[in-house]
Write an enzyme that holds these catalytic residues in place. Structure first.
Site, PDB file in Angstrom:
ATOM      1  N   LYS A 118       0.816  -1.220   0.000  1.00 20.73           N
ATOM      2  CA  LYS A 118       0.000   0.000   0.000  1.00 20.73           C
ATOM      3  C   LYS A 118       0.842   1.259   0.000  1.00 20.73           C
ATOM      4  CE  LYS A 118      -4.456  -1.479   1.723  1.00 20.73           C
ATOM      5  NZ  LYS A 118      -5.491  -1.286   2.737  1.00 20.73           N
ATOM      6  N   LYS A 201      -6.741  -9.492  -7.350  1.00 23.63           N
ATOM      7  CA  LYS A 201      -7.896  -9.605  -6.470  1.00 23.63           C
ATOM      8  C   LYS A 201      -9.059  -8.745  -6.990  1.00 23.63           C
ATOM      9  CE  LYS A 201      -8.764  -9.382  -1.636  1.00 23.63           C
ATOM     10  NZ  LYS A 201      -8.397  -9.014  -0.293  1.00 23.63           N
ATOM     11  N   LYS A 204     -12.638  -2.846  -5.537  1.00 25.52           N
ATOM     12  CA  LYS A 204     -13.476  -1.703  -5.900  1.00 25.52           C
ATOM     13  C   LYS A 204     -12.659  -0.624  -6.593  1.00 25.52           C
ATOM     14  CE  LYS A 204     -12.623   1.540  -2.497  1.00 25.52           C
ATOM     15  NZ  LYS A 204     -12.948   2.877  -2.106  1.00 25.52           N
TER      16      LYS A 204
END
Ligand code: TRP
Length: 339
Positions: A118, A201, A204
């Site tokens: 991240k 994965k 959204k």
């Protein structure tokens, strides 16, 4: 059912209110909780303090929180039997997070792969909260003395860290205060992948809406997305080993398996020697039935704000009671003034 619940077991899990819930959130987490609630005492949290570690999730946090709460209930989580609440409402989470951070060597945090992913290249600019995210997650779990945590593959390392932190605290104060939480492995499709790329994965934040099935998608959209979902030019697999080199096919079979409760082996036996059309049709019907039930229920709940708020208020009161009791004991153990 209440009397059959084993009081010694306590399940804790949570989902971040990040908006745009999709099939991956449902199959990877919420659906698996449905069975657990039958026999175990469960606490299901909406982890808004975790969501705010990423800038894009700081917008509409209240709306997204209500949406996750509605998704929990619409997916069959019973708010009377389980505690459903919002993390930031219970101040014990932040309080315990600080205490635990004093028992977490930085070296342990440096190993966390999610932070590395991240934070990306620019680690110097990453917020401290993103770095200490796993300590807050340990606090969520340990605050209630939880014994079991259903988590997907990507959160296993964080749960492992929670166990290490619990042990470090217990050892330091020579107490058996925190139980060492165990992972709960449930369900088949713990990791739902993108419909366009079986190695990524379902997310959204994928720019292509075709890559995911949103919990709010209308039936025609779902049908089109599954029809177009990437497979390959080979026929339906006839043995499980073949799936390793066919990630998109494996993903669809995993989704089928999670929704039907059939093993992938059985699905392969049922559809081998066919092309993908019969399989995809059956898959579409199952996704459609499941999602449309959830999305219409969610809409109803989101239109009844008083009901939803009252559930979250009741959940807060029940969670907070446990939290206050445990924080009080902890402060005594540490030996704080006034404890
Ligand atoms: N980190 C988890 C996720 O992103 C969410 C989470 C926060 C959680 N606290 C938790 C999951 C405690 C299980 C237990 O999926």
């Amino acid at each position: 059912m209440e009397e059959t619940k084993k009081e010694t077991n306590l399940i804790f899990s949570g989902v971040q209110p990040t908006g745009n819930l999709h099939l991956g959130n449902y199959l990877g987490a919420i659906k698996n909780w449905e069975k657990l609630q039958e026999t175990k005492k469960c606490i299901f949290c909406i982890v808004d303090l975790h969501a705010m570690t990423t800038p894009e999730n700081r917008n509409e946090i209240k709306k997204n929180t209500r949406e996750v709460a509605a998704a929990y209930i619409a997916s069959g989580i019973n708010p009377d039997k389980n505690i459903i609440f919002v993390q930031s409402n219970v101040k014990g989470h932040s309080e315990l997070s600080w205490i635990l951070s004093c028992h977490t060597p930085i070296g342990w945090l440096n190993r966390m792969t999610q932070f590395k992913d991240k934070a990306g290249k620019n680690k110097e600019k990453a917020p401290l909260g993103l770095y200490s995210y796993p300590v807050l997650m340990a606090a969520d779990i340990l605050l209630y003395k939880s014994t079991h945590v259903p988590v997907g593959e990507d959160q296993k390392q964080h749960l492992e860290l929670s166990r290490d932190i619990a042990q470090a605290f217990n050892r330091y104060y020579n107490q058996d205060f925190f139980p060492i939480p165990e992972p709960v492995i449930t369900g088949k499709a713990t990791r739902v992948m993108s419909l366009k790329d079986g190695l990524k994965k379902m997310s959204k934040s994928d720019p292509s809406d075709q890559s995911r099935i949103n919990l709010t998608d209308e039936p025609e959209i779902i049908r089109k997305k599954i029809q177009k979902a990437k497979t390959d030019s080979l026929p339906f697999p006839n043995k499980i080993e073949d799936l390793q080199s066919r990630p998109e096919v494996m993903n669809l079979i995993n989704i089928f398996s999670a929704l039907s409760d059939k093993d992938p082996e059985k699905i392969i036996a049922d559809y081998n020697d066919t092309n993908f059309s019969a399989f995809k049709k059956e898959l579409t019907d199952m996704v459609e039935t499941n999602i449309s039930k959830i999305s219409s229920e969610m809409k109803k709940l989101l239109n009844d704000m008083d009901y939803l708020n009252s559930i979250l208020r009741k959940g807060f009161e029940r969670a907070n009671e446990i939290s206050e009791k445990n924080i009080k004991e902890l402060k005594k153990i540490i030996g704080f003034f006034g404890a």
